[in-house]
Design a protein around this motif. Structure first.
Motif, PDB file in Angstrom:
ATOM      1  N   ALA A  27      31.162  21.859 -16.706  1.00  0.00           N
ATOM      2  CA  ALA A  27      30.745  22.753 -15.622  1.00  0.00           C
ATOM      3  C   ALA A  27      30.540  22.000 -14.318  1.00  0.00           C
ATOM      4  O   ALA A  27      30.567  22.601 -13.243  1.00  0.00           O
ATOM      5  CB  ALA A  27      29.469  23.492 -16.000  1.00  0.00           C
ATOM      6  N   LEU A  82      24.626  28.567  -8.749  1.00  0.00           N
ATOM      7  CA  LEU A  82      25.433  27.474  -9.291  1.00  0.00           C
ATOM      8  C   LEU A  82      26.904  27.704  -8.958  1.00  0.00           C
ATOM      9  O   LEU A  82      27.314  28.813  -8.609  1.00  0.00           O
ATOM     10  CB  LEU A  82      25.256  27.368 -10.813  1.00  0.00           C
ATOM     11  CG  LEU A  82      23.844  27.111 -11.326  1.00  0.00           C
ATOM     12  CD1 LEU A  82      23.856  27.013 -12.846  1.00  0.00           C
ATOM     13  CD2 LEU A  82      23.241  25.854 -10.716  1.00  0.00           C
ATOM     14  N   ASP A 114      22.900  30.493 -20.938  1.00  0.00           N
ATOM     15  CA  ASP A 114      23.857  29.391 -20.956  1.00  0.00           C
ATOM     16  C   ASP A 114      23.124  28.050 -20.972  1.00  0.00           C
ATOM     17  O   ASP A 114      22.024  27.916 -20.412  1.00  0.00           O
ATOM     18  CB  ASP A 114      24.748  29.432 -19.708  1.00  0.00           C
ATOM     19  CG  ASP A 114      25.886  30.423 -19.820  1.00  0.00           C
ATOM     20  OD1 ASP A 114      25.858  31.251 -20.746  1.00  0.00           O
ATOM     21  OD2 ASP A 114      26.787  30.368 -18.980  1.00  0.00           O
ATOM     22  N   CYS A 128      29.994  26.682 -11.108  1.00  0.00           N
ATOM     23  CA  CYS A 128      30.610  26.083 -12.292  1.00  0.00           C
ATOM     24  C   CYS A 128      32.112  25.932 -12.088  1.00  0.00           C
ATOM     25  O   CYS A 128      32.761  26.831 -11.541  1.00  0.00           O
ATOM     26  CB  CYS A 128      30.345  26.940 -13.523  1.00  0.00           C
ATOM     27  SG  CYS A 128      28.596  27.166 -13.886  1.00  0.00           S
ATOM     28  N   SER A 129      32.656  24.850 -12.572  1.00  0.00           N
ATOM     29  CA  SER A 129      34.083  24.571 -12.371  1.00  0.00           C
ATOM     30  C   SER A 129      34.965  25.631 -13.006  1.00  0.00           C
ATOM     31  O   SER A 129      36.061  25.915 -12.518  1.00  0.00           O
ATOM     32  CB  SER A 129      34.426  23.194 -12.949  1.00  0.00           C
ATOM     33  OG  SER A 129      34.227  23.189 -14.362  1.00  0.00           O
ATOM     34  N   ASP A 182      32.031  17.803 -24.330  1.00  0.00           N
ATOM     35  CA  ASP A 182      31.189  18.994 -24.281  1.00  0.00           C
ATOM     36  C   ASP A 182      30.647  19.349 -25.663  1.00  0.00           C
ATOM     37  O   ASP A 182      29.478  19.743 -25.812  1.00  0.00           O
ATOM     38  CB  ASP A 182      31.973  20.188 -23.736  1.00  0.00           C
ATOM     39  CG  ASP A 182      32.208  20.114 -22.243  1.00  0.00           C
ATOM     40  OD1 ASP A 182      31.623  19.235 -21.581  1.00  0.00           O
ATOM     41  OD2 ASP A 182      32.991  20.948 -21.738  1.00  0.00           O
ATOM     42  N   CYS A 202      34.110  28.895 -13.626  1.00  0.00           N
ATOM     43  CA  CYS A 202      33.597  30.256 -13.397  1.00  0.00           C
ATOM     44  C   CYS A 202      34.744  31.252 -13.293  1.00  0.00           C
ATOM     45  O   CYS A 202      35.700  31.056 -12.540  1.00  0.00           O
ATOM     46  CB  CYS A 202      32.759  30.293 -12.129  1.00  0.00           C
ATOM     47  SG  CYS A 202      32.085  31.937 -11.776  1.00  0.00           S
ATOM     48  N   VAL A 262      25.679  20.949 -11.917  1.00  0.00           N
ATOM     49  CA  VAL A 262      25.405  22.197 -12.624  1.00  0.00           C
ATOM     50  C   VAL A 262      24.687  21.918 -13.937  1.00  0.00           C
ATOM     51  O   VAL A 262      23.662  22.535 -14.257  1.00  0.00           O
ATOM     52  CB  VAL A 262      26.713  22.969 -12.874  1.00  0.00           C
ATOM     53  CG1 VAL A 262      26.467  24.154 -13.804  1.00  0.00           C
ATOM     54  CG2 VAL A 262      27.310  23.439 -11.558  1.00  0.00           C
ATOM     55  N   SER A 263      25.208  20.967 -14.712  1.00  0.00           N
ATOM     56  CA  SER A 263      24.604  20.646 -16.000  1.00  0.00           C
ATOM     57  C   SER A 263      23.179  20.130 -15.831  1.00  0.00           C
ATOM     58  O   SER A 263      22.288  20.437 -16.637  1.00  0.00           O
ATOM     59  CB  SER A 263      25.459  19.605 -16.725  1.00  0.00           C
ATOM     60  OG  SER A 263      24.994  19.386 -18.038  1.00  0.00           O
ATOM     61  N   LYS A 268      24.714  24.715 -19.645  1.00  0.00           N
ATOM     62  CA  LYS A 268      25.940  24.222 -19.031  1.00  0.00           C
ATOM     63  C   LYS A 268      26.267  22.810 -19.513  1.00  0.00           C
ATOM     64  O   LYS A 268      25.421  21.919 -19.502  1.00  0.00           O
ATOM     65  CB  LYS A 268      25.821  24.236 -17.511  1.00  0.00           C
ATOM     66  CG  LYS A 268      25.511  25.608 -16.924  1.00  0.00           C
ATOM     67  CD  LYS A 268      26.626  26.607 -17.163  1.00  0.00           C
ATOM     68  CE  LYS A 268      26.347  27.923 -16.455  1.00  0.00           C
ATOM     69  NZ  LYS A 268      27.382  28.948 -16.725  1.00  0.00           N
ATOM     70  N   ASN A 314      22.314  31.957 -16.380  1.00  0.00           N
ATOM     71  CA  ASN A 314      22.998  30.662 -16.408  1.00  0.00           C
ATOM     72  C   ASN A 314      22.151  29.475 -16.852  1.00  0.00           C
ATOM     73  O   ASN A 314      22.638  28.355 -16.922  1.00  0.00           O
ATOM     74  CB  ASN A 314      23.642  30.366 -15.047  1.00  0.00           C
ATOM     75  CG  ASN A 314      22.636  30.208 -13.921  1.00  0.00           C
ATOM     76  OD1 ASN A 314      21.480  29.860 -14.124  1.00  0.00           O
ATOM     77  ND2 ASN A 314      23.084  30.473 -12.695  1.00  0.00           N
TER      78      ASN A 314
END
Length: 242
Positions: free
Chosen positions: A148, A40, A142, A42-43, A179, A45, A152-153, A144, A113
């Motif tokens: 993210a 992944l 996680d 993630c924005s 979120d 990370c 990813v979600s 997400k 994740n």
């Protein structure tokens, strides 16, 4: 080096002893083993360096990793990444760690994740109990949120979460009111408060801890826990070895 290990070795981006900055063992010393590579992007990370295809890694055998953990003298082990569940040899390492009795049995935590099946590890945990292995395996999985990234979600495996129990935790990293609403909905749909532990963690610099607490109070989330990335408070702007 490539991220795919040989039959004997796992690709370790770094290993170190530090305080557990998050999760159910936050505040306790842990031996961290960080594997390279993630599926992944993630924005938010904060270990993106470990996911780069050209990241420098060392190949460590299971035997030598277990020996290193025992030498540290700590009781907690955190297996993280990247995404540790990408490693085919991970179950073999986990079993070897659960077999340790000296100097202490180990609490082995895997941070994953949410996009990879956790059932094989939970089957390993059940088998370890049957065999009377000394250690304890815990998962932090996680879920997400939209912050993210949409792809990813969407990659989360919803079937993972009902398999978790009180030894485990589901972590929502939240950066906005959207979120927080997303996390609340997932907790309600899956009955997470009745089955496992729920952690809310802020996207650093996008939302304040106070905003999360206010949302928890306003929505009656008495069984959720706010967690802060303790290592970022202790060692600001340090990416490695913490």
């Amino acid at each position: 080096m490539e991220h795919q290990p040989s039959a004997q070795f796992l690709p370790v981006a770094e290993k170190f002893v530090s305080v557990n900055g998050e999760g159910l063992a936050a505040g306790q010393l842990a031996a961290f083993i960080r594997f390279a590579g993630c599926n992944l992007w993630c924005s938010y990370c904060d270990t993106r360096w470990a996911n780069h295809p050209l990241v420098e890694v060392e190949g460590w055998s299971i035997e030598n990793l277990v020996a290193w953990v025992r030498e540290t003298g700590v009781r907690c082990v955190t297996l993280t990444g990247g995404e540790p569940l990408l490693q085919p040899n991970l179950p073999h390492l986990v079993r070897a760690l659960l077999e340790v009795r000296e100097p202490y049995p180990l609490r082995v935590e895997i941070e994953t994740n949410g996009s990879r099946p956790v059932e094989p590890l939970l089957q390993l945990r059940a088998q370890a109990q049957v065999e009377g292995l000394a250690g304890q395996l815990c998962l932090t999985v996680d879920w997400k949120t939209p912050s993210a990234g949409a792809e990813v979600s969407a990659a989360m495996l919803a079937d993972n979460y009902p398999l978790l129990d009180g030894r485990d935790a589901v972590k929502f990293v939240v950066g906005s009111e959207e979120d927080l609403a997303f996390a609340r909905d997932r907790c309600k749909e899956q009955g997470l408060f009745d089955s496992t532990n729920v952690l809310f963690s802020p996207v650093w610099g996008e939302i304040t801890p106070a905003q999360i607490v206010d949302s928890m109070a306003a929505n009656g989330l008495a069984r959720a826990r706010l967690q802060l990335q303790m290592h970022k408070i202790i060692w600001p702007n340090v990416e490695k070895g913490v």
